[in-house]
Scaffold this motif. Structure first.
Motif, PDB file in Angstrom:
ATOM      1  N   TYR A  97       0.699  -1.411   0.042  1.00 34.23           N
ATOM      2  CA  TYR A  97      -0.229  -0.157   0.281  1.00 34.23           C
ATOM      3  C   TYR A  97       0.788   1.159   0.145  1.00 34.23           C
ATOM      4  O   TYR A  97       2.026   1.508   0.600  1.00 34.23           O
ATOM      5  N   THR A 128       0.387   5.639  -0.715  1.00 34.94           N
ATOM      6  CA  THR A 128      -0.333   6.784  -1.211  1.00 34.94           C
ATOM      7  C   THR A 128       0.326   7.767  -1.905  1.00 34.94           C
ATOM      8  O   THR A 128      -0.163   8.806  -2.518  1.00 34.94           O
ATOM      9  N   ARG A 177      -5.864   1.257  -6.398  1.00 36.07           N
ATOM     10  CA  ARG A 177      -7.517   0.792  -5.647  1.00 36.07           C
ATOM     11  C   ARG A 177      -6.502   0.118  -4.627  1.00 36.07           C
ATOM     12  O   ARG A 177      -5.632  -0.027  -4.390  1.00 36.07           O
ATOM     13  N   GLU A 178      -7.339   0.533  -3.689  1.00 35.25           N
ATOM     14  CA  GLU A 178      -7.293   0.189  -2.250  1.00 35.25           C
ATOM     15  C   GLU A 178      -7.510  -0.902  -1.657  1.00 35.25           C
ATOM     16  O   GLU A 178      -8.611  -1.672  -2.275  1.00 35.25           O
ATOM     17  N   GLY A 198      -7.926  -4.907   0.440  1.00 31.02           N
ATOM     18  CA  GLY A 198      -7.996  -5.243   2.335  1.00 31.02           C
ATOM     19  C   GLY A 198      -8.064  -3.573   2.892  1.00 31.02           C
ATOM     20  O   GLY A 198      -8.713  -2.669   2.741  1.00 31.02           O
ATOM     21  N   ARG A 199      -7.712  -3.311   3.954  1.00 33.54           N
ATOM     22  CA  ARG A 199      -7.595  -2.145   4.927  1.00 33.54           C
ATOM     23  C   ARG A 199      -5.978  -1.626   4.414  1.00 33.54           C
ATOM     24  O   ARG A 199      -4.608  -1.885   6.013  1.00 33.54           O
ATOM     25  N   ARG A 200      -5.964  -1.043   3.363  1.00 31.61           N
ATOM     26  CA  ARG A 200      -4.098  -0.442   3.591  1.00 31.61           C
ATOM     27  C   ARG A 200      -3.740  -1.614   3.527  1.00 31.61           C
ATOM     28  O   ARG A 200      -2.075  -0.960   4.414  1.00 31.61           O
ATOM     29  N   VAL A 201      -3.218  -1.890   2.833  1.00 27.04           N
ATOM     30  CA  VAL A 201      -2.654  -3.391   2.922  1.00 27.04           C
ATOM     31  C   VAL A 201      -2.404  -3.282   1.186  1.00 27.04           C
ATOM     32  O   VAL A 201      -1.009  -3.336   0.896  1.00 27.04           O
ATOM     33  N   SER A 213      -1.840  -1.398  -3.077  1.00 26.53           N
ATOM     34  CA  SER A 213      -2.747  -0.744  -4.024  1.00 26.53           C
ATOM     35  C   SER A 213      -2.202  -1.783  -5.395  1.00 26.53           C
ATOM     36  O   SER A 213      -1.522  -2.554  -5.215  1.00 26.53           O
TER      37      SER A 213
END
Length: 106
Positions: free
Chosen positions: A66, A68, A89-90, A92-95, A97
């Motif tokens: 991930y 940003t 796209r992300e 999972g939970r910020r795991v 990209s």
């Protein structure tokens, strides 16, 4: 995301100032931001009929850790080929990209 599946190296590129000329005017170009491990997802090919010609597109999807700092204005380099990023796209939970990209035809 298992690290063992990330077996490809990709370089993330951003359009930015790369220096200045003799008149102190900014020189802009594509500069490498990071080289990261990635998982290449299965390729999808595409053809379209435009102006009485068939045009093909090389489409790739990559999974990286991930981040940003990448978006659709950036590019990606893989095996000497430059790709324009069309979607990020992300997962999972910020795991992870997930990056969809199309080869640049030069």
């Amino acid at each position: 995301m298992r690290a063992g599946k990330m077996d490809r190296r990709v370089t993330l590129l951003k359009w930015q100032e790369t220096g200045r000329d003799a008149m102190n005017t900014p020189i802009e170009g594509w500069a490498a931001v990071a080289t990261v491990w990635a998982q290449q997802r299965p390729e999808r090919g595409g053809e379209r009929f435009t102006a009485a010609q068939i045009a093909g597109a090389r489409v790739m999807t990559f999974h990286i850790r991930y981040r940003t700092d990448i978006g659709v204005k950036d590019r990606l380099s893989y095996e000497g080929q430059i790709f324009e990023i069309s979607d990020v796209r992300e997962l999972g939970r910020r795991v992870v990209s997930e990056i969809d990209c199309v080869a640049v035809q030069e």
